[in-house]
Write an enzyme that holds these catalytic residues in place. Sequence first.
Site, PDB file in Angstrom:
ATOM      1  N   CYS A 173     -38.113   7.158 -13.751  1.00  0.00           N
ATOM      2  CA  CYS A 173     -39.283   6.527 -14.359  1.00  0.00           C
ATOM      3  C   CYS A 173     -38.945   5.668 -15.568  1.00  0.00           C
ATOM      4  CB  CYS A 173     -40.305   7.587 -14.741  1.00  0.00           C
ATOM      5  SG  CYS A 173     -40.918   8.547 -13.337  1.00  0.00           S
TER       6      CYS A 173
ATOM      7  N   HIS B  87     -48.639   3.440 -12.590  1.00  0.00           N
ATOM      8  CA  HIS B  87     -47.239   3.789 -12.839  1.00  0.00           C
ATOM      9  C   HIS B  87     -46.353   3.419 -11.648  1.00  0.00           C
ATOM     10  CE1 HIS B  87     -43.720   5.694 -14.305  1.00  0.00           C
ATOM     11  NE2 HIS B  87     -43.932   6.924 -13.881  1.00  0.00           N
TER      12      HIS B  87
END
Length: 399
Positions: free
Chosen positions: A81, A348
Amino acid sequence: MKAYVAGVGMTKFEKPETRSWQYWDMVREAGAAALEDAGVAYTDVEQVPVGYCFQPSTAGQRAAYEIGLTGIPVYNVNNNCATGSTALMLARQLVEGGAADCVLALGFEKMKKGALGGGARGGAADDWSATSPVARHYGIMAARHGFEATPPTAQIFGDAAREHMERYGTTEAQLAAVAAKNHRHSAHNPYAQFREVHEVADILAAPLVHRPLTRLQCSPTSDGAAAVVVVSERFAAQRGLTGLVEIAGQAMTTDTEESFASGSCIDVVGQPMSREAARQAYERAGLGIEDVDVIELHDCFSVNELLTYEALGMCAVGESGKLVESGATTYGGRWVVNPSGGLISKGHPLGATGLAQTAELVWQLRGTAGQRQVPDARVGLAHNIGLGGAAVVTLLRAV
Protein backbone atom coordinates in the site's frame (compact mmCIF):
# COMPACT_ATOMS: atom_id res chain seq x y z
CA MET A 1 20.13 19.58 -4.98
CA LYS A 2 16.56 20.38 -3.97
CA ALA A 3 13.59 18.57 -5.53
CA TYR A 4 10.26 20.22 -6.25
CA VAL A 5 6.83 19.01 -7.27
CA ALA A 6 6.01 20.93 -10.44
CA GLY A 7 2.80 19.20 -11.48
CA VAL A 8 0.18 16.75 -10.23
CA GLY A 9 -2.75 14.91 -11.73
CA MET A 10 -5.15 12.12 -10.88
CA THR A 11 -8.25 10.38 -12.10
CA LYS A 12 -11.45 10.14 -10.15
CA PHE A 13 -11.21 7.05 -7.97
CA GLU A 14 -13.91 4.56 -8.90
CA LYS A 15 -15.47 1.38 -7.60
CA PRO A 16 -14.00 -1.53 -9.61
CA GLU A 17 -15.87 -2.30 -12.84
CA THR A 18 -17.80 0.97 -12.66
CA ARG A 19 -15.93 2.49 -15.59
CA SER A 20 -14.91 0.73 -18.78
CA TRP A 21 -11.17 1.45 -18.76
CA GLN A 22 -7.85 -0.31 -18.51
CA TYR A 23 -4.96 0.65 -16.27
CA TRP A 24 -3.13 2.31 -19.16
CA ASP A 25 -6.18 4.51 -19.77
CA MET A 26 -6.02 5.65 -16.15
CA VAL A 27 -2.32 6.41 -16.41
CA ARG A 28 -2.73 8.34 -19.65
CA GLU A 29 -5.37 10.53 -18.00
CA ALA A 30 -3.44 11.17 -14.77
CA GLY A 31 -0.03 11.51 -16.43
CA ALA A 32 -1.25 13.95 -19.07
CA ALA A 33 -2.89 16.06 -16.36
CA ALA A 34 0.34 16.19 -14.32
CA LEU A 35 2.46 17.16 -17.33
CA GLU A 36 0.00 19.88 -18.30
CA ASP A 37 -0.10 21.13 -14.72
CA ALA A 38 3.70 21.32 -14.65
CA GLY A 39 3.93 22.97 -18.06
CA VAL A 40 6.32 20.36 -19.46
CA ALA A 41 6.16 17.77 -22.21
CA TYR A 42 6.80 14.05 -21.93
CA THR A 43 9.92 14.60 -24.05
CA ASP A 44 11.30 16.61 -21.11
CA VAL A 45 10.91 13.62 -18.77
CA GLU A 46 14.12 11.62 -18.23
CA GLN A 47 12.99 8.74 -16.01
CA VAL A 48 9.68 7.20 -14.91
CA PRO A 49 9.08 5.15 -11.73
CA VAL A 50 5.66 3.48 -11.94
CA GLY A 51 3.90 1.99 -8.92
CA TYR A 52 1.28 -0.77 -8.91
CA CYS A 53 0.56 -4.00 -7.02
CA PHE A 54 -1.84 -6.23 -8.94
CA GLN A 55 -0.75 -6.04 -12.57
CA PRO A 56 1.93 -8.19 -14.24
CA SER A 57 5.63 -7.44 -14.70
CA THR A 58 6.42 -4.49 -17.00
CA ALA A 59 2.89 -3.13 -16.67
CA GLY A 60 4.66 0.13 -15.90
CA GLN A 61 6.02 0.24 -19.42
CA ARG A 62 2.63 -0.65 -20.92
CA ALA A 63 1.09 2.22 -18.99
CA ALA A 64 3.83 4.80 -19.62
CA TYR A 65 3.86 4.03 -23.35
CA GLU A 66 0.40 5.57 -23.54
CA ILE A 67 1.96 8.93 -22.67
CA GLY A 68 4.99 8.67 -24.94
CA LEU A 69 7.54 6.39 -26.59
CA THR A 70 10.87 8.08 -25.93
CA GLY A 71 12.97 5.12 -24.79
CA ILE A 72 13.66 6.48 -21.32
CA PRO A 73 14.04 4.18 -18.26
CA VAL A 74 10.79 2.98 -16.69
CA TYR A 75 10.98 1.32 -13.25
CA ASN A 76 8.27 -1.03 -11.97
CA VAL A 77 7.67 -0.39 -8.26
CA ASN A 78 5.70 -2.51 -5.75
CA ASN A 79 5.72 -1.80 -2.02
CA ASN A 80 2.21 -2.92 -1.06
CA CYS A 81 0.00 0.00 0.00
CA ALA A 82 3.05 2.32 0.22
CA THR A 83 3.77 1.83 -3.49
CA GLY A 84 2.75 5.31 -4.69
CA SER A 85 4.91 7.14 -2.17
CA THR A 86 7.78 4.77 -2.95
CA ALA A 87 7.59 5.84 -6.61
CA LEU A 88 7.64 9.46 -5.44
CA MET A 89 10.66 8.77 -3.25
CA LEU A 90 12.55 7.26 -6.18
CA ALA A 91 11.70 10.32 -8.27
CA ARG A 92 12.99 12.64 -5.55
CA GLN A 93 16.18 10.63 -5.12
CA LEU A 94 16.87 10.71 -8.87
CA VAL A 95 16.50 14.50 -8.89
CA GLU A 96 18.33 15.22 -5.63
CA GLY A 97 21.16 12.89 -6.64
CA GLY A 98 21.64 14.68 -9.94
CA ALA A 99 20.71 11.68 -12.11
CA ALA A 100 17.79 13.55 -13.70
CA ASP A 101 16.23 17.00 -13.81
CA CYS A 102 12.66 15.97 -14.64
CA VAL A 103 11.05 12.72 -13.44
CA LEU A 104 7.44 11.57 -13.77
CA ALA A 105 6.18 9.35 -10.92
CA LEU A 106 3.10 7.32 -11.85
CA GLY A 107 0.87 5.06 -9.77
CA PHE A 108 -2.24 3.09 -10.65
CA GLU A 109 -4.38 0.13 -9.74
CA LYS A 110 -7.19 -1.82 -11.38
CA MET A 111 -8.62 -3.94 -8.61
CA LYS A 112 -11.13 -6.73 -8.11
CA LYS A 113 -14.37 -6.30 -6.22
CA GLY A 114 -14.47 -7.53 -2.64
CA ALA A 115 -12.41 -7.24 0.51
CA LEU A 116 -8.68 -6.76 0.23
CA GLY A 117 -6.65 -9.70 1.48
CA GLY A 118 -3.33 -9.72 3.22
CA GLY A 119 -1.02 -10.54 0.34
CA ALA A 120 -0.29 -9.92 -3.30
CA ARG A 121 -3.43 -11.66 -4.58
CA GLY A 122 -5.58 -9.11 -2.80
CA GLY A 123 -8.50 -11.13 -1.53
CA ALA A 124 -8.04 -14.75 -0.56
CA ALA A 125 -8.48 -15.73 3.06
CA ASP A 126 -5.28 -17.80 3.00
CA ASP A 127 -3.10 -14.86 1.93
CA TRP A 128 -1.29 -15.01 5.29
CA SER A 129 -0.09 -18.60 4.73
CA ALA A 130 3.56 -19.55 5.17
CA THR A 131 4.47 -18.41 1.65
CA SER A 132 2.98 -14.93 2.07
CA PRO A 133 5.25 -11.92 2.62
CA VAL A 134 3.04 -10.95 5.55
CA ALA A 135 2.99 -14.40 7.17
CA ARG A 136 4.98 -13.15 10.14
CA HIS A 137 2.56 -10.24 10.67
CA TYR A 138 -0.56 -12.41 10.52
CA GLY A 139 1.12 -15.04 12.66
CA ILE A 140 1.46 -12.47 15.46
CA MET A 141 -2.22 -11.60 15.07
CA ALA A 142 -3.33 -15.24 15.10
CA ALA A 143 -1.23 -16.06 18.15
CA ARG A 144 -2.84 -13.29 20.18
CA HIS A 145 -6.36 -13.07 18.79
CA GLY A 146 -6.93 -16.21 16.75
CA PHE A 147 -7.93 -16.15 13.10
CA GLU A 148 -11.56 -15.50 12.22
CA ALA A 149 -13.57 -15.88 9.02
CA THR A 150 -13.35 -12.16 8.22
CA PRO A 151 -11.20 -10.30 5.67
CA PRO A 152 -7.62 -10.66 6.95
CA THR A 153 -6.54 -7.05 6.50
CA ALA A 154 -9.62 -5.77 8.31
CA GLN A 155 -8.98 -8.41 10.94
CA ILE A 156 -5.45 -7.35 11.80
CA PHE A 157 -6.41 -3.67 11.99
CA GLY A 158 -9.60 -4.50 13.87
CA ASP A 159 -7.56 -6.43 16.41
CA ALA A 160 -5.25 -3.41 16.74
CA ALA A 161 -8.36 -1.34 17.47
CA ARG A 162 -9.44 -3.80 20.18
CA GLU A 163 -6.03 -3.55 21.80
CA HIS A 164 -6.17 0.25 21.74
CA MET A 165 -9.62 0.19 23.31
CA GLU A 166 -8.54 -2.22 26.03
CA ARG A 167 -5.30 -0.38 26.75
CA TYR A 168 -6.43 3.26 26.61
CA GLY A 169 -10.21 3.30 26.85
CA THR A 170 -10.69 4.35 23.24
CA THR A 171 -14.36 4.03 22.29
CA GLU A 172 -16.19 2.77 19.24
CA ALA A 173 -17.67 6.27 18.86
CA GLN A 174 -14.17 7.76 18.65
CA LEU A 175 -13.21 5.28 15.94
CA ALA A 176 -16.41 6.15 14.10
CA ALA A 177 -15.63 9.88 14.48
CA VAL A 178 -12.57 9.37 12.24
CA ALA A 179 -14.72 7.94 9.47
CA ALA A 180 -17.44 10.57 9.92
CA LYS A 181 -14.86 13.33 9.55
CA ASN A 182 -13.35 11.85 6.41
CA HIS A 183 -16.71 11.13 4.78
CA ARG A 184 -17.69 14.73 5.54
CA HIS A 185 -14.48 16.03 3.94
CA SER A 186 -14.94 13.96 0.76
CA ALA A 187 -18.28 15.59 0.01
CA HIS A 188 -16.29 18.44 -1.57
CA ASN A 189 -13.82 16.27 -3.49
CA PRO A 190 -14.78 15.57 -7.12
CA TYR A 191 -12.07 12.88 -7.30
CA ALA A 192 -13.49 10.87 -4.36
CA GLN A 193 -15.08 7.46 -4.80
CA PHE A 194 -17.67 8.24 -2.12
CA ARG A 195 -19.10 11.70 -1.49
CA GLU A 196 -21.95 10.88 0.87
CA VAL A 197 -21.87 12.37 4.37
CA HIS A 198 -22.27 9.86 7.21
CA GLU A 199 -22.65 10.74 10.86
CA VAL A 200 -21.19 8.74 13.75
CA ALA A 201 -24.51 6.96 14.37
CA ASP A 202 -24.70 5.89 10.72
CA ILE A 203 -21.15 4.55 10.82
CA LEU A 204 -21.75 2.56 14.00
CA ALA A 205 -24.93 1.10 12.49
CA ALA A 206 -23.25 0.01 9.24
CA PRO A 207 -22.57 -3.71 8.64
CA LEU A 208 -19.76 -5.10 10.76
CA VAL A 209 -16.62 -6.20 8.90
CA HIS A 210 -14.49 -7.22 11.87
CA ARG A 211 -15.28 -5.99 15.37
CA PRO A 212 -15.18 -3.08 16.06
CA LEU A 213 -14.80 -1.91 12.44
CA THR A 214 -17.90 -1.39 10.34
CA ARG A 215 -17.94 -1.11 6.56
CA LEU A 216 -17.91 2.71 6.66
CA GLN A 217 -14.64 2.60 8.63
CA CYS A 218 -12.81 0.55 5.98
CA SER A 219 -11.20 1.79 2.79
CA PRO A 220 -12.76 0.27 -0.33
CA THR A 221 -11.15 -1.44 -3.28
CA SER A 222 -10.77 1.16 -6.01
CA ASP A 223 -9.62 1.79 -9.55
CA GLY A 224 -7.62 4.89 -10.37
CA ALA A 225 -4.29 6.55 -11.07
CA ALA A 226 -2.25 9.55 -9.95
CA ALA A 227 0.90 11.23 -11.20
CA VAL A 228 3.51 13.69 -9.93
CA VAL A 229 6.19 15.59 -11.88
CA VAL A 230 9.37 16.12 -9.82
CA VAL A 231 11.98 18.58 -11.05
CA SER A 232 15.29 20.07 -9.97
CA GLU A 233 15.70 23.70 -8.96
CA ARG A 234 17.89 24.20 -12.02
CA PHE A 235 15.28 22.80 -14.42
CA ALA A 236 12.52 24.88 -12.84
CA ALA A 237 14.57 28.07 -13.18
CA GLN A 238 15.52 27.36 -16.79
CA ARG A 239 11.89 26.72 -17.77
CA GLY A 240 10.37 29.46 -15.62
CA LEU A 241 8.07 26.98 -13.90
CA THR A 242 5.56 28.27 -11.37
CA GLY A 243 3.36 26.67 -8.73
CA LEU A 244 6.29 24.73 -7.29
CA VAL A 245 6.08 22.89 -3.98
CA GLU A 246 9.30 21.82 -2.26
CA ILE A 247 9.83 18.27 -1.06
CA ALA A 248 11.30 19.51 2.21
CA GLY A 249 11.92 16.13 3.84
CA GLN A 250 11.11 12.50 3.21
CA ALA A 251 11.89 9.17 4.84
CA MET A 252 11.01 5.53 4.41
CA THR A 253 11.32 2.92 7.13
CA THR A 254 10.65 -0.81 7.20
CA ASP A 255 9.91 -3.21 10.04
CA THR A 256 12.40 -3.65 12.86
CA GLU A 257 12.39 -6.03 15.81
CA GLU A 258 10.08 -3.57 17.58
CA SER A 259 7.31 -4.42 15.12
CA PHE A 260 7.15 -8.01 16.36
CA ALA A 261 8.67 -8.07 19.85
CA SER A 262 5.54 -7.06 21.76
CA GLY A 263 3.18 -9.45 19.98
CA SER A 264 0.82 -6.50 19.59
CA CYS A 265 -1.19 -5.79 16.45
CA ILE A 266 -0.67 -2.06 17.10
CA ASP A 267 3.02 -2.60 16.42
CA VAL A 268 2.56 -5.19 13.67
CA VAL A 269 0.38 -2.87 11.55
CA GLY A 270 3.13 -0.28 11.54
CA GLN A 271 2.96 2.31 14.31
CA PRO A 272 6.70 1.96 15.10
CA MET A 273 7.58 2.30 11.39
CA SER A 274 5.43 5.42 11.08
CA ARG A 275 6.92 6.98 14.20
CA GLU A 276 10.48 6.49 12.98
CA ALA A 277 9.72 7.66 9.43
CA ALA A 278 8.17 10.83 10.87
CA ARG A 279 11.18 11.45 13.12
CA GLN A 280 13.58 11.16 10.19
CA ALA A 281 11.45 13.32 7.89
CA TYR A 282 11.14 16.06 10.52
CA GLU A 283 14.89 16.03 11.06
CA ARG A 284 15.68 16.24 7.35
CA ALA A 285 13.20 19.07 6.78
CA GLY A 286 14.07 21.02 9.93
CA LEU A 287 10.37 21.01 10.74
CA GLY A 288 8.12 19.50 13.37
CA ILE A 289 4.48 18.57 13.66
CA GLU A 290 3.89 22.04 15.12
CA ASP A 291 4.81 23.51 11.71
CA VAL A 292 2.35 21.34 9.76
CA ASP A 293 -1.01 22.73 8.65
CA VAL A 294 -2.56 19.95 6.57
CA ILE A 295 -2.07 16.18 6.61
CA GLU A 296 -2.98 13.36 4.26
CA LEU A 297 -2.49 10.10 6.16
CA HIS A 298 -3.09 6.43 5.55
CA ASP A 299 -6.53 5.79 7.06
CA CYS A 300 -6.96 2.37 5.47
CA PHE A 301 -9.10 1.70 8.53
CA SER A 302 -10.30 4.27 11.06
CA VAL A 303 -8.02 2.89 13.77
CA ASN A 304 -4.94 3.54 11.66
CA GLU A 305 -5.68 7.25 11.65
CA LEU A 306 -5.68 7.19 15.44
CA LEU A 307 -2.45 5.19 15.56
CA THR A 308 -0.86 7.63 13.13
CA TYR A 309 -1.82 10.69 15.19
CA GLU A 310 0.32 9.22 17.94
CA ALA A 311 3.15 8.20 15.60
CA LEU A 312 3.36 11.70 14.09
CA GLY A 313 3.52 13.31 17.54
CA MET A 314 0.13 15.00 17.30
CA CYS A 315 -0.80 13.70 20.74
CA ALA A 316 0.50 11.42 23.46
CA VAL A 317 0.15 7.65 23.08
CA GLY A 318 -3.38 6.63 24.00
CA GLU A 319 -4.82 10.14 23.52
CA SER A 320 -5.74 9.91 19.83
CA GLY A 321 -9.40 9.05 20.42
CA LYS A 322 -9.82 12.21 22.46
CA LEU A 323 -7.94 14.19 19.81
CA VAL A 324 -10.33 13.36 16.99
CA GLU A 325 -13.31 13.79 19.29
CA SER A 326 -12.11 17.30 20.19
CA GLY A 327 -12.28 18.52 16.58
CA ALA A 328 -8.53 19.19 16.43
CA THR A 329 -8.15 17.31 13.15
CA THR A 330 -10.79 18.99 11.01
CA TYR A 331 -11.53 22.50 9.75
CA GLY A 332 -11.29 24.99 12.59
CA GLY A 333 -8.99 22.69 14.56
CA ARG A 334 -5.22 22.56 14.91
CA TRP A 335 -4.70 20.48 11.75
CA VAL A 336 -6.93 19.40 8.91
CA VAL A 337 -6.37 15.68 8.41
CA ASN A 338 -7.47 14.05 5.15
CA PRO A 339 -9.26 16.99 3.54
CA SER A 340 -9.54 14.75 0.45
CA GLY A 341 -11.67 12.26 2.38
CA GLY A 342 -8.72 9.94 2.94
CA LEU A 343 -8.57 6.33 1.88
CA ILE A 344 -11.85 5.57 3.64
CA SER A 345 -13.88 7.89 1.45
CA LYS A 346 -11.67 9.05 -1.44
CA GLY A 347 -10.73 5.42 -2.20
CA HIS A 348 -7.60 3.28 -2.15
CA PRO A 349 -6.19 2.06 -5.49
CA LEU A 350 -2.99 0.87 -3.86
CA GLY A 351 -0.39 2.00 -6.38
CA ALA A 352 -1.98 5.45 -6.73
CA THR A 353 -2.69 6.28 -3.10
CA GLY A 354 0.62 7.89 -2.09
CA LEU A 355 0.73 10.03 -5.22
CA ALA A 356 -2.91 11.07 -4.77
CA GLN A 357 -2.03 12.22 -1.25
CA THR A 358 0.72 14.35 -2.77
CA ALA A 359 -1.66 15.80 -5.34
CA GLU A 360 -4.10 16.86 -2.62
CA LEU A 361 -1.36 18.49 -0.57
CA VAL A 362 0.04 20.35 -3.59
CA TRP A 363 -3.42 21.77 -4.32
CA GLN A 364 -3.74 22.76 -0.66
CA LEU A 365 -0.32 24.45 -0.55
CA ARG A 366 -1.03 26.32 -3.79
CA GLY A 367 -4.37 27.49 -2.39
CA THR A 368 -6.33 25.87 -5.24
CA ALA A 369 -8.30 23.19 -3.36
CA GLY A 370 -11.65 24.94 -3.70
CA GLN A 371 -14.22 24.11 -1.03
CA ARG A 372 -11.67 21.79 0.63
CA GLN A 373 -9.09 24.55 1.05
CA VAL A 374 -7.30 24.71 4.38
CA PRO A 375 -6.79 28.41 5.15
CA ASP A 376 -3.19 29.68 4.89
CA ALA A 377 -1.71 26.19 4.43
CA ARG A 378 2.09 26.38 4.08
CA VAL A 379 3.35 22.95 5.17
CA GLY A 380 1.78 19.59 4.37
CA LEU A 381 2.57 16.06 5.52
CA ALA A 382 1.81 12.83 3.67
CA HIS A 383 1.90 9.46 5.40
CA ASN A 384 1.63 6.23 3.40
CA ILE A 385 2.09 2.75 4.85
CA GLY A 386 2.06 -0.84 3.61
CA LEU A 387 2.05 -4.08 5.56
CA GLY A 388 5.06 -6.22 5.02
CA GLY A 389 6.27 -3.45 5.48
CA ALA A 390 7.05 0.13 4.54
CA ALA A 391 6.13 3.55 5.90
CA VAL A 392 6.85 6.74 3.99
CA VAL A 393 6.46 10.23 5.46
CA THR A 394 6.87 13.23 3.16
CA LEU A 395 6.93 16.90 4.17
CA LEU A 396 5.94 19.39 1.49
CA ARG A 397 6.45 23.15 1.77
CA ALA A 398 4.93 25.98 -0.25
CA VAL A 399 7.53 28.04 -2.14
